[in-house]
Design a protein around this motif. Structure first.
Motif, PDB file in Angstrom:
ATOM      1  N   GLU A 189     -46.868  29.168  -9.582  1.00 36.53           N
ATOM      2  CA  GLU A 189     -45.821  29.430  -8.606  1.00 36.53           C
ATOM      3  C   GLU A 189     -45.869  30.849  -8.042  1.00 36.53           C
ATOM      4  N   LEU A 190     -46.819  31.655  -8.485  1.00 39.09           N
ATOM      5  CA  LEU A 190     -46.856  33.059  -8.053  1.00 39.09           C
ATOM      6  C   LEU A 190     -47.110  33.211  -6.562  1.00 39.09           C
ATOM      7  N   SER A 191     -47.820  32.257  -5.963  1.00 42.22           N
ATOM      8  CA  SER A 191     -48.121  32.373  -4.533  1.00 42.22           C
ATOM      9  C   SER A 191     -46.874  32.265  -3.669  1.00 42.22           C
TER      10      SER A 191
ATOM     11  N   THR B  60     -44.185  34.059  -4.257  1.00 46.71           N
ATOM     12  CA  THR B  60     -43.554  35.382  -4.222  1.00 46.71           C
ATOM     13  C   THR B  60     -44.555  36.505  -3.946  1.00 46.71           C
ATOM     14  N   PHE B  61     -45.843  36.273  -4.210  1.00 54.31           N
ATOM     15  CA  PHE B  61     -46.857  37.293  -3.941  1.00 54.31           C
ATOM     16  C   PHE B  61     -47.786  36.817  -2.817  1.00 54.31           C
TER      17      PHE B  61
ATOM     18  N   ARG C 239     -50.282  40.029 -16.380  1.00 56.77           N
ATOM     19  CA  ARG C 239     -48.948  39.758 -16.900  1.00 56.77           C
ATOM     20  C   ARG C 239     -48.393  40.954 -17.668  1.00 56.77           C
TER      21      ARG C 239
ATOM     22  N   VAL D 185     -47.645  30.573 -13.583  1.00 58.54           N
ATOM     23  CA  VAL D 185     -48.685  31.203 -12.768  1.00 58.54           C
ATOM     24  C   VAL D 185     -48.911  30.428 -11.479  1.00 58.54           C
TER      25      VAL D 185
ATOM     26  N   PRO E  57     -52.761  35.316  -6.396  1.00 58.33           N
ATOM     27  CA  PRO E  57     -52.138  36.411  -7.150  1.00 58.33           C
ATOM     28  C   PRO E  57     -52.790  36.697  -8.493  1.00 58.33           C
ATOM     29  N   GLU E  58     -53.340  35.665  -9.185  1.00 59.41           N
ATOM     30  CA  GLU E  58     -53.960  35.921 -10.481  1.00 59.41           C
ATOM     31  C   GLU E  58     -55.235  36.746 -10.347  1.00 59.41           C
TER      32      GLU E  58
ATOM     33  N   TYR F 193     -45.009  41.035 -13.587  1.00 62.27           N
ATOM     34  CA  TYR F 193     -46.447  41.193 -13.375  1.00 62.27           C
ATOM     35  C   TYR F 193     -46.730  42.589 -12.830  1.00 62.27           C
TER      36      TYR F 193
ATOM     37  N   ALA G 250     -40.569  37.042 -10.768  1.00 62.66           N
ATOM     38  CA  ALA G 250     -41.483  36.059 -10.190  1.00 62.66           C
ATOM     39  C   ALA G 250     -41.569  34.786 -11.021  1.00 62.66           C
TER      40      ALA G 250
ATOM     41  N   THR H 143     -43.456  42.021  -0.901  1.00 66.15           N
ATOM     42  CA  THR H 143     -42.758  41.639  -2.136  1.00 66.15           C
ATOM     43  C   THR H 143     -41.414  42.348  -2.259  1.00 66.15           C
TER      44      THR H 143
END
Length: 638
Positions: A351-353, A355-356, A379, A349, A373-374, A387, A345, A324
């Motif tokens: 779209e988090l994959s 960047t993480f 958050r 939620v 990522p969740e 995050y 990021a 990251t």
């Protein structure tokens, strides 16, 4: 440890009532004492095949019997970020008294505050009134329990890792599981609190629902009665969604569910065989034995976050930072804790994959569970699009996996087969995806010599509704009510679809009967009008259902997750069923009759026209190609 959301170690307790708890090993012995299936060893003979087939048939028959046992389907509420736990609604007593209980796989005793409690906090629901239940009995002192100083009643005492405690007496009463469960109400032992301290005193939830291993566990009691198979499942909602589902009893596992062996002799907690952690497909450079220290790798639904042993946490943190590097490191939401947080990021939620990195948990059998990522982030409540890491270093050698790791994951604790299954899914749609039947549980068939009448006392009749309603004399067509909501988070908007499901559950009606009529907003404040309409098969709301709805409204019984902010009932109103004229009642039949008559006439006219044309131009007539049948309407993809 982060404090931006309350992190509870409800599951890790110090057992004081030793005689009341059965450890994993003694639990196995306890089961074996109840007519175990013994297959004798003998030399091969012409009859050995017959014996083997007979044993196989008995085992298949036993499995078939278990698969036919009912289960209790129960909704979950709250969320990890606001509350640090998930709760379910459990009814205790006759008539039922409802409680919001933290679902905890690390605890055994289920307990609620007693009306006689000398030191209990202000919780979500009123305390349990033993004198109001026709079926309550105190559990009297006996050799199998710890007793009070007067040797009169059985008592329990629990202390937890975060230094909170609960103590009280044990009682027996009817517990019921809501109108979505096919499991009928059952008598069970539970704790009636007389004293609570620490987080247990200040929390909003009423108490604990113990799902761990032990004779006092709700699961063990139901299994011992033979009413459910030896299994249960939990499904926690995702980030910003919360809620979820729980099933007490067995379910058919999805084909792509992955499993890990769970050794009941390893510790009194539910454990798995974690052998490897991978970040972005790359294994952490640690020994597999690091995940087997202490109690091993433990699943604890009563703990908020995840905790790794020192070396494993350091390796995980370094691997995450490496993946990251494009994100900016920022301070956490609470200056008292050194949280590891990232900004940049975005708020989406899904779209988090991008960047993480993906994280894989590899089990001893080679199967793996992929974490999005969740499943390891929470958050940042003060910085939009930021995050924080929800995995921390543990102070001892145990690997502790809390609720964050299994968000949007169905976790099946198959105790009968010593394994735990994982299936990534949308927990808010669990019932539809599993296609579980929804059969309302019948009311408890319990009679009381003190009160043989069934009904509502006249003094509780809501204002504006006749006390003695005769069938057909006053039929209610719709119940409307206005509610105000004040959201705590300025970036969030109320999810009215989810809110309507909560309202349906709280008012004990079907989801399709709750309708959003209109709403207005000003800043963070919303005024929403709801309507309760009759079921499609009915013309009016039954008097019994209407009385129940209005009582629950007037007594402010509805409770929602804290993400919906504060709420208040503004007003409610009932509207009688509109009397229909003969034409209104028979309009559909008349219209259908007219349409059928027209179609029949057009068909006859069309046939006559075709015959006429054939007669006039029979030599030039060419048949039309066969018509392609209309394609069956396909369901929308989820």
């Amino acid at each position: 440890m982060a404090s931006s959301s309350p992190s509870l170690f409800v599951g890790f307790f110090i057992i004081i009532g030793i005689n009341l708890i059965v450890t994993a090993g003694s639990l196995k012995n306890f089961k074996f004492d109840q007519q175990p299936l013994i297959i004798p060893l003998h030399l091969s003979s012409p009859n050995s095949t017959v014996h083997r087939h007979a044993d196989d048939r008995r085992r298949h028959l036993l499995q078939a019997q278990l698969s036919r046992k009912p289960n209790a389907r129960m909704r979950l509420y709250d969320d990890l970020l606001s509350n640090g736990y998930y709760t379910t609604r459990l009814n205790i007593g006759t008539p039922p008294q409802q409680f919001a209980l933290i679902v905890d796989t690390g605890s055994t005793v289920t307990y609620v505050p007693c009306s006689t409690c000398q030191h209990c906090g202000r919780h979500q629901d009123p305390r349990f009134q033993t004198e109001m239940s026709n079926t309550y009995q105190a559990l009297k002192c006996n050799p199998d329990c710890n007793c009070d100083n007067d040797r009169k009643d059985c008592i329990y005492e629990r202390r937890y890792a975060e230094m909170s405690s609960s103590s009280g007496v044990l009682g027996v009463d009817v517990i019921s599981f809501g109108n979505e469960s096919e499991l009928v109400p059952q008598r069970a032992v539970f704790g009636c609190e007389n004293l609570e301290t620490g987080d247990l005193y200040t929390q909003r939830a009423d108490g604990i629902m113990g799902l761990g291993r032990g004779r006092l566990s709700v699961v063990d009691q139901l299994v011992e009665k033979g009413v459910i198979s030896d299994s249960f499942s939990l499904c926690y909602g995702g980030m910003d969604v919360g809620g979820g589902a729980m099933v007490l009893g067995g379910i058919t596992p999805p084909p792509d569910m992955v499993f890990s062996h769970s050794d009941p002799f390893r510790s009194p907690y539910y454990n798995i065989e974690l052998k490897e952690l991978r970040v972005a497909g790359k294994p952490l450079k640690v020994s597999p034995r690091i995940f087997d220290g202490g109690h091993g790798t433990v699943l604890d639904s009563g703990t908020t976050y995840a905790y790794l042993p020192g070396h494993a946490f350091a390796a995980f943190k370094d691997a995450l930072i490496k993946e990251t590097h494009v994100l900016k490191r920022i301070r956490g939401p609470d200056p008292n804790y050194d949280d590891m947080c990232f900004s940049g990021a975005g708020r989406d939620v899904s779209e988090l994959s991008k960047t993480f990195p993906q994280v894989d948990m590899v089990f001893g059998n080679g199967q793996k569970l992929t974490l999005s990522p969740e499943n390891y982030l929470f958050r940042h409540m003060k910085v939009s699009g930021a995050y924080c890491l929800g995995i921390f270093q543990n102070s001892d050698s145990t690997t502790l996996l809390g609720g964050i790791v299994v968000r949007n994951t169905l976790v099946t604790y198959d105790r009968g087969n010593d394994k735990v299954g994982f299936w990534k899914t949308n927990c808010s749609e669990l019932w539809r995806r599993l296609q579980l039947p929804s059969v309302p549980a019948p009311p408890p068939s319990i009679s009381s010599s003190n009160d043989s009448s069934i009904g509502m006392p006249p003094r509780l009749a809501p204002d504006g509704l006749p006390l003695n309603v005769l069938p057909g004399a006053f039929q209610i067509g719709v119940i409307t009510f206005d509610m105000s909501f004040s959201l705590n988070n300025s970036h969030m908007k109320p999810n009215f679809t989810e809110l309507s499901e909560f309202i349906a559950h709280e008012l004990q009606v079907d989801d399709i009967e709750v309708h959003l009529l209109n709403f207005s907003s000003k800043g963070h404040d919303y005024l929403v009008r709801w309507g309760i309409f009759p079921d499609e098969s009915d013309n009016y709301i039954s008097n019994t259902t209407a009385l129940n709805i209005i009582l629950r409204l007037r007594e402010h019984h509805m409770q929602f997750p804290e993400r919906f902010g504060s709420h208040q009932l503004v007003k409610w109103n009932i509207e009688p069923q509109i009397k229909q004229t003969w034409w209104q009642r028979h309009l559909v039949a008349v219209v259908v009759g007219i349409v059928v008559t027209l179609l029949l006439g057009l068909s006859i006219l069309g046939l006559w026209s075709v015959w006429k044309r054939r007669q006039e131009a029979s030599k030039t007539y060419q048949p039309v190609g066969a018509v392609v049948p209309e394609q069956e309407l396909q369901p929308l993809q989820s």
